[in-house]
Design an enzyme around this catalytic site. Structure first.
Site, PDB file in Angstrom:
ATOM      1  CB  ILE A  55       5.224  -1.363   1.089  1.00 22.27           C
ATOM      2  CG1 ILE A  55       3.910  -1.568   1.853  1.00 22.27           C
ATOM      3  CG2 ILE A  55       5.367  -2.372  -0.036  1.00 22.27           C
ATOM      4  CD1 ILE A  55       2.678  -1.181   1.047  1.00 22.27           C
ATOM      5  CG  ASP A  56       3.901  -1.015   6.332  1.00 21.26           C
ATOM      6  OD1 ASP A  56       3.343  -0.718   5.261  1.00 21.26           O
ATOM      7  OD2 ASP A  56       3.422  -1.830   7.140  1.00 21.26           O
TER       8      ASP A  56
ATOM      9  CG  HIS B 204      -3.884  -5.044  -1.030  1.00 19.10           C
ATOM     10  ND1 HIS B 204      -5.027  -4.549  -0.446  1.00 19.10           N
ATOM     11  CD2 HIS B 204      -3.271  -5.813  -0.101  1.00 19.10           C
ATOM     12  CE1 HIS B 204      -5.112  -5.021   0.790  1.00 19.10           C
ATOM     13  NE2 HIS B 204      -4.065  -5.782   1.022  1.00 19.10           N
TER      14      HIS B 204
ATOM     15  NE  ARG C  78     -14.327  16.599  -9.612  1.00 16.29           N
ATOM     16  CZ  ARG C  78     -14.861  15.769 -10.481  1.00 16.29           C
ATOM     17  NH1 ARG C  78     -14.101  14.854 -11.053  1.00 16.29           N
ATOM     18  NH2 ARG C  78     -16.132  15.821 -10.769  1.00 16.29           N
TER      19      ARG C  78
ATOM     20  CG  MET D  68      -1.631  -0.006   2.160  1.00 10.92           C
ATOM     21  SD  MET D  68      -1.115  -1.665   1.664  1.00 10.92           S
ATOM     22  CE  MET D  68      -2.700  -2.484   1.554  1.00 10.92           C
ATOM     23  N   GLY D  69       0.803   1.752   5.004  1.00  5.89           N
ATOM     24  CA  GLY D  69       1.864   2.141   5.930  1.00  5.89           C
ATOM     25  C   GLY D  69       1.572   1.777   7.371  1.00  5.89           C
TER      26      GLY D  69
ATOM     27  NE  ARG E 119       1.114  -6.349   0.435  1.00  4.14           N
ATOM     28  CZ  ARG E 119       0.144  -6.715   1.282  1.00  4.14           C
ATOM     29  NH1 ARG E 119      -0.204  -5.911   2.266  1.00  4.14           N
ATOM     30  NH2 ARG E 119      -0.444  -7.878   1.162  1.00  4.14           N
TER      31      ARG E 119
ATOM     32  CD  GLU F  13       5.035  -4.742  13.268  1.00  2.00           C
ATOM     33  OE1 GLU F  13       4.133  -4.042  12.818  1.00  2.00           O
ATOM     34  OE2 GLU F  13       5.232  -4.867  14.486  1.00  2.00           O
TER      35      GLU F  13
HETATM   36  O1  F6P Z   1       2.433  -4.270   6.339  1.00  2.22           O
HETATM   37  C1  F6P Z   1       2.185  -4.114   4.989  1.00  2.22           C
HETATM   38  C2  F6P Z   1       0.764  -3.712   4.756  1.00  2.22           C
HETATM   39  O2  F6P Z   1       0.605  -3.518   3.365  1.00  2.22           O
HETATM   40  C3  F6P Z   1       0.283  -2.493   5.521  1.00  2.22           C
HETATM   41  O3  F6P Z   1       0.720  -1.283   4.957  1.00  2.22           O
HETATM   42  C4  F6P Z   1      -1.201  -2.701   5.476  1.00  2.22           C
HETATM   43  O4  F6P Z   1      -1.848  -2.051   6.558  1.00  2.22           O
HETATM   44  C5  F6P Z   1      -1.346  -4.184   5.601  1.00  2.22           C
HETATM   45  O5  F6P Z   1      -0.124  -4.742   5.143  1.00  2.22           O
HETATM   46  C6  F6P Z   1      -2.481  -4.769   4.821  1.00  2.22           C
HETATM   47  O6  F6P Z   1      -2.561  -6.124   5.119  1.00  2.22           O
HETATM   48  P1  F6P Z   1      -3.356  -7.197   4.247  1.00  2.22           P
HETATM   49  O7  F6P Z   1      -2.471  -7.587   3.109  1.00  2.22           O
HETATM   50  O8  F6P Z   1      -3.557  -8.321   5.203  1.00  2.22           O
HETATM   51  O9  F6P Z   1      -4.615  -6.577   3.750  1.00  2.22           O
END
Ligand code: F6P
Length: 361
Positions: A135-136, A281, A171, A178-179, A284, A111
């Site tokens: 990934i969001d 991360h 447990r 994330m998201g 990602r 975005e």
């Molecule tokens: O927009 C992708 C994203 O991975 C989000 O899910 C997360 O909140 C953000 O980026 C994290 O950003 P950064 O890589 O700057 O830590």
């Protein structure tokens, strides 16, 4: 611009990296080269167009991108640079594009990066075609954004790993995904991993209700439970958990920490043993899965087709099973939240979706 006038195009990748960007770069380069169009890669998103440094521009041919489709990240590098936050930033970007002789630019982004692209199209008449990646999966007007399925796979595998240790100890595990402000990733990751509860940003949750559901499971004989919580989710009336008070150049705060808060609350209220994992991360990273490689191939190829047929100001998008072009301006106007009425049960914190005869969640 008719096909024969396009001689050179640029490509840049901005915002958070994700698996699927490199195969998209390869598809753009190979499609463009196949019709004799040069491709210049720009380093680090919009940052690379704000300098006159030749090191920020790299010529790409099919040999240079031959093996990148199996790799995560982006060979071009990325940044969260916002030209609209720099003195004459948009003007400098426009001049640099002219100086480099770029007839069009393919912008791979979410975005924020695509939001800048849209403004540059409108303010400076730049010829830009967008490819959605995040990934969001929160962009409007597309049913897919590159990186999403690979991240879902990572979440599912994380749950698989947690499940064995959770079962061994009896447990509760809270897994934070994330998201940002949408719950698509948590919800789909939760379905794929078979999570028991999924908490999403679109619906505030009562901590006591979460605890009741977990107590119920225990009394039904389930030894352990897996709770997935999206980083942007929050308890009723509570603030969003933040990793830092700093904002990036697009005004976003770094979310994170709700998993730990919730796990502590669950343990103190129920007396059950609870642990948390923040996946962060890891979602990602890694190689793109097969779906992301295929979608990247389709999106990258379609983006060059859009450039060649003179369709700037558009974004390639998946609509059902068709790849289409949508208006960039419409795609970035607002993020797309989870359709709670259709896809989520706010009482039991689970996906809820009539599957037969409906579009897939
Ligand atoms: O927009 C992708 C994203 O991975 C989000 O899910 C997360 O909140 C953000 O980026 C994290 O950003 P950064 O890589 O700057 O830590």
């Amino acid at each position: 611009m008719p096909l024969s006038d396009v001689r050179t195009i640029g490509i840049l990748t901005g915002g958070g990296d994700c698996p699927g960007i490199n195969p998209a770069i390869k598809a753009v380069v190979c499609k463009a080269r196949s019709v004799g169009v040069r491709v210049l890669g720009i380093r680090d998103g919009w940052r690379g167009l704000l300098t006159d440094d030749p090191a920020d521009v790299v010529e790409l041919d099919c040999r240079a991108v031959e093996a990148i489709d199996r790799t995560g990240g982006t060979i071009l590098g990325t940044s969260r640079t916002n030209p609209y936050r720099r003195v004459d930033g948009p003007g400098r970007v426009a001049s640099r594009i002219l100086a480099l002789g770029l007839d069009a630019v393919v912008v791979v982004g979410g975005e924020d990066t695509l939001g800048v692209a849209d403004r540059l199209v409108r303010d400076h008449g730049l010829r830009i075609v967008g490819i959605p990646k995040t990934i969001d999966r929160d962009l409007s007007l597309t049913d897919y954004t590159l990186g999403f399925e690979s991240a879902v796979q990572t979440i599912a595998e994380a749950i698989d790993h947690l499940r064995t240790t959770a079962a061994a100890h009896g447990r509760i595990f809270v897994l934070e995904t994330m998201g940002r402000l949408t719950g698509h990733l948590a919800l789909r990751g939760g379905i794929a991993g078979g999570a028991d509860l999924v908490l999403i940003p679109e619906v505030e949750f009562e901590v006591e209700r979460v605890c009741d559901l977990l107590r119920d499971r225990r009394s039904q004989g389930f030894r352990y439970s897996i709770v997935v919580v999206a980083e942007g989710a929050s308890a009723t009336g509570g603030a969003k958990a933040l990793r830092s008070l700093k904002t990036d150049e697009f005004g976003h705060k770094l979310l994170g920490g709700i998993g730990q808060d919730l796990s502590n609350e669950i343990e103190s209220r129920t007396g059950l043993d609870a642990r948390y994992v923040i996946l962060s991360h890891l979602q990602r990273g890694g190689a793109p899965g097969a779906y992301d490689r295929r979608m990247a191939y389709y999106f990258g190829t379609a983006a060059v087709e859009a450039v060649l047929s003179g369709r700037p100001g558009t974004m390639v998008a998946l609509s059902g099973t068709r790849v289409e072009l949508v208006s960039l301006a419409d795609a970035v106007r607002e993020v797309r939240p989870v359709d709670v009425a259709r896809d989520y049960d706010p009482l039991n914190f689970r996906h809820q979706h009539r599957v037969l005869g409906d579009d897939l969640l």
